[in-house]
Motif scaffolding. Structure first.
Motif, PDB file in Angstrom:
ATOM      1  N   PRO A 150      38.210  15.282  24.136  1.00  0.00           N
ATOM      2  CA  PRO A 150      39.595  14.795  24.072  1.00  0.00           C
ATOM      3  C   PRO A 150      40.324  14.936  25.416  1.00  0.00           C
ATOM      4  N   TYR A 151      40.015  16.003  26.155  1.00  0.00           N
ATOM      5  CA  TYR A 151      40.622  16.181  27.484  1.00  0.00           C
ATOM      6  C   TYR A 151      40.286  15.005  28.391  1.00  0.00           C
ATOM      7  N   ALA A 152      39.007  14.637  28.395  1.00  0.00           N
ATOM      8  CA  ALA A 152      38.560  13.545  29.258  1.00  0.00           C
ATOM      9  C   ALA A 152      39.218  12.228  28.849  1.00  0.00           C
ATOM     10  N   VAL A 153      39.335  12.015  27.543  1.00  0.00           N
ATOM     11  CA  VAL A 153      39.989  10.791  27.045  1.00  0.00           C
ATOM     12  C   VAL A 153      41.453  10.768  27.495  1.00  0.00           C
ATOM     13  N   ALA A 154      42.119  11.910  27.373  1.00  0.00           N
ATOM     14  CA  ALA A 154      43.536  11.982  27.747  1.00  0.00           C
ATOM     15  C   ALA A 154      43.726  11.703  29.233  1.00  0.00           C
ATOM     16  N   LYS A 155      42.865  12.303  30.045  1.00  0.00           N
ATOM     17  CA  LYS A 155      42.986  12.106  31.493  1.00  0.00           C
ATOM     18  C   LYS A 155      42.730  10.644  31.866  1.00  0.00           C
ATOM     19  N   LEU A 156      41.779  10.023  31.161  1.00  0.00           N
ATOM     20  CA  LEU A 156      41.481   8.617  31.436  1.00  0.00           C
ATOM     21  C   LEU A 156      42.620   7.716  30.947  1.00  0.00           C
ATOM     22  N   ALA A 157      43.173   8.034  29.773  1.00  0.00           N
ATOM     23  CA  ALA A 157      44.303   7.249  29.267  1.00  0.00           C
ATOM     24  C   ALA A 157      45.453   7.286  30.272  1.00  0.00           C
ATOM     25  N   SER A 158      45.688   8.465  30.833  1.00  0.00           N
ATOM     26  CA  SER A 158      46.778   8.585  31.818  1.00  0.00           C
ATOM     27  C   SER A 158      46.494   7.769  33.071  1.00  0.00           C
ATOM     28  N   GLU A 159      45.231   7.710  33.463  1.00  0.00           N
ATOM     29  CA  GLU A 159      44.881   6.838  34.603  1.00  0.00           C
ATOM     30  C   GLU A 159      45.286   5.399  34.295  1.00  0.00           C
TER      31      GLU A 159
END
Ligand code: UD1
Length: 320
Positions: A142-151
């Motif tokens: 979920p962390y990786a998804v969140a960071k990518l969504a923010s990108e």
């Protein structure tokens, strides 16, 4: 002199950027809720910066913080893969909702550019190495998804509103002031403090996983370059920030033994959920677009980091 807003200024990366900007004569404002950030990281610069104690999810506070600002360096996050696996909602709120607030406030304040602390975790466990920005992301946690969504939000604000944004995909940044005390702390901060204190470190898995561990000065430099880079090359873009070399955890332990004078063994425990096996960056895009070149290599970074923690532990033996 330009005014820089650093979200997450109490963190080890945010506070390191603040010191670098002050030494270049720039003006610094910071925002932090001090949930994972630490006021001690700001002790020696406290008189020279303005700090807003607030949460990035508070839009009014973000609007106040962005007033008159030239550049926003958005570092605030809950920066942990395992924590996000335990609490995906909390991770999403801080790491996605918080970012959208930062962007809305920056857009409204007509900030010149927003630089974002993105993450190498976006690449996931794809077998191709090194990872380059043209690859399709494949986030696991979920962390990786969140960071990518923010990108994606960063790029979207450039496309829809013309707000210049630059995403820096950090690869395992380490160095002085990284918090070693939480179970979610970065592995180098944990191993170095444990080994200096004669405690046994634990490797999750077989220790053959590898990372492109990147010393903090390289990340700080990337942020400064990202603010000034030519918009035609940098705005709306994503760049890897790393060294271009990977080291396994077993090798890392061996490199730390002489530096920390640790003569004990290590333990092996179960592999961690959400972990990726190997991580290595291609940094050629950052070189071409930002003029970035890693100046401190892994060994030199380890030496500097161990020396810093050694002094801290002597000054404060309860540091964990
Ligand atoms: C990930 C992201 C990184 C992000 C960071 C935020 C990847 C490749 N990297 O780092 O971009 O900034 O999250 O937290 O996804 N480990 C041990 N023993 C310990 C602690 C950790 O063996 O006591 C292992 C972990 O299982 C992992 C490695 O060390 O295999 C690195 O872990 P950590 O420092 O937490 O960072 P990542 O999860 O790689």
């Amino acid at each position: 002199m330009a005014l820089y807003l650093i979200t997450g200024i109490g963190g080890f990366i945010g506070s390191s950027i603040a010191r670098a900007l002050l030494s270049r004569g720039e003006a610094v404002r910071g925002l932090d809720n001090f949930s994972t950030g630490n006021k001690n990281n700001l002790a020696e610069i406290a008189a020279r910066i303005e700090v807003h104690e607030a949460d990035i999810t508070d839009l009014d506070a973000m609007h106040r913080a962005c007033k008159g600002v030239d550049f926003v360096l958005h570092q605030a996050a809950i920066p942990s893969v395992p924590k996000s696996v335990l609490d995906p909602l909390g991770s999403n709120e801080a790491n996605v909702d918080g970012t959208v607030n930062v962007l809305v406030a920056a857009r409204d304040a007509k900030v010149k550019r927003v630089v974002y602390a993105a993450s190498s975790s976006a690449y996931g466990d794809t077998p191709t190495l090194p990872k380059h920005e043209g690859m399709k992301p494949d986030p696991i946690s979920p962390y990786a998804v969140a960071k990518l969504a923010s990108e994606h939000y960063m790029v979207s604000f450039f496309r829809c509103y013309g707000l210049e944004t630059v995403c820096l995909r950090y690869f395992n940044i380490f160095g002085p002031r990284q918090d070693p005390s939480s179970p979610y702390s970065g592995v180098l901060a944990k191993f170095i403090t444990q080994m200096l204190k004669g405690e046994q470190p634990t490797i999750f898995g077989d220790g053959e996983q590898s990372r492109d561990f990147t010393y903090i000065d390289n990340a700080v430099n990337a942020n400064l370059l990202a603010c000034k880079a030519d918009a035609s090359k940098a705005a709306g873009e994503v760049f890897n920030v790393a060294t271009g070399r990977r080291v396994t955890l077993n090798e890392t332990f061996k490199a730390l033994q002489p530096l920390t004078s640790y003569s004990g063994q290590l333990k092996y425990g179960p592999a961690r959920g959400g972990d990726v096996k190997h991580s290595l960056a291609d940094v050629s895009k950052a070189e071409a677009g930002l003029g970035y070149r890693p100046s401190i290599d892994f060994e030199e970074g380890l030496r500097r980091t161990v020396e810093w923690y050694r002094k801290e532990i002597v000054a404060d033996p309860v540091l964990t």
